[in-house]
Write a protein that holds these residues in place. Structure first.
Motif, PDB file in Angstrom:
ATOM      1  N   ALA A  59      26.584  45.553  39.431  1.00  0.00           N
ATOM      2  CA  ALA A  59      27.772  46.091  39.079  1.00  0.00           C
ATOM      3  C   ALA A  59      27.683  46.139  37.451  1.00  0.00           C
ATOM      4  O   ALA A  59      28.699  46.716  36.854  1.00  0.00           O
ATOM      5  CB  ALA A  59      28.902  45.209  39.565  1.00  0.00           C
ATOM      6  N   HIS A  83      33.848  46.687  27.690  1.00  0.00           N
ATOM      7  CA  HIS A  83      33.268  46.633  29.201  1.00  0.00           C
ATOM      8  C   HIS A  83      34.180  45.717  30.113  1.00  0.00           C
ATOM      9  O   HIS A  83      33.537  45.206  31.139  1.00  0.00           O
ATOM     10  CB  HIS A  83      31.741  46.299  29.150  1.00  0.00           C
ATOM     11  CG  HIS A  83      30.876  47.316  28.595  1.00  0.00           C
ATOM     12  ND1 HIS A  83      30.605  48.700  29.078  1.00  0.00           N
ATOM     13  CD2 HIS A  83      30.501  47.350  27.247  1.00  0.00           C
ATOM     14  CE1 HIS A  83      29.919  48.968  27.884  1.00  0.00           C
ATOM     15  NE2 HIS A  83      29.719  48.467  27.095  1.00  0.00           N
ATOM     16  N   GLN A  86      34.850  46.537  33.588  1.00  0.00           N
ATOM     17  CA  GLN A  86      33.689  46.617  34.572  1.00  0.00           C
ATOM     18  C   GLN A  86      33.045  45.323  34.883  1.00  0.00           C
ATOM     19  O   GLN A  86      32.738  45.152  36.054  1.00  0.00           O
ATOM     20  CB  GLN A  86      32.520  47.456  33.923  1.00  0.00           C
ATOM     21  CG  GLN A  86      31.180  47.675  34.669  1.00  0.00           C
ATOM     22  CD  GLN A  86      30.224  48.559  33.916  1.00  0.00           C
ATOM     23  OE1 GLN A  86      30.392  49.119  32.937  1.00  0.00           O
ATOM     24  NE2 GLN A  86      28.832  48.417  34.589  1.00  0.00           N
TER      25      GLN A  86
END
Length: 163
Positions: A59, A83, A86
């Protein structure tokens, strides 16, 4: 020596020392998530940790960060800003995998206690104290007064003074 991010874990190197080095050298604009797998029962953790780690690494692939797997079983992932969504998604995968652990699971506390998030622009001193404790340089890491869930901005909020 400048701490350099790496996309994968580096085996054979003292992870706690790397954590301390990261806490001392990472610049503002970096974030850190500390996943507290040491709080999961050893049976449940041992059954699922390899699978959970593979899910997490997949991931976060493509982010110029560094994942450290500590001696106590905890994970610490340092990553640059931009990020957050994510990484939050990556943290939710092992959270769901370990949600059934009877030793650890407490519905009210589980979501917040699974991981602690740090924004190094604001939380450098707190993160440094945690890193020093995990590296054996201090007695115990400080407990932030408010744990952040993955849906909130990465920030540990210090306790307010009592009147």
């Amino acid at each position: 020596m400048q701490w350099q991010p790496a996309p994968v874990r580096r085996r054979g190197i003292d992870q706690e020392q790397q954590l301390l080095e990261a806490a001392q050298t990472l610049r503002d604009g970096w974030y850190v998530v500390h996943v507290h797998l040491s709080r999961i029962s050893s049976v449940k953790r041992n059954e699922n940790v390899v699978f959970a780690l593979q899910m997490f690494e997949q991931a976060i692939r493509g982010i110029e960060g560094r994942l450290l797997v500590l001696t106590n079983g905890d994970w610490v992932y340092a990553y640059p800003g931009g990020h957050g969504a994510q990484v939050a998604g990556a943290v939710s995968r092992p959270r769901q995998l370990f949600a059934g652990d009877p030793l650890y699971y407490n519905e009210e506390k589980y979501e917040a206690d699974f991981a602690t998030w740090y924004d190094l622009s604001h939380d450098r001193e707190t993160f440094l104290a945690v890193a020093e404790a995990l590296a054996g340089k201090d007695a115990a890491p400080p407990e932030p007064s408010i744990r952040q869930s993955a849906r909130e901005p990465a920030r540990v909020v210090p306790a307010l003074p009592m009147a």
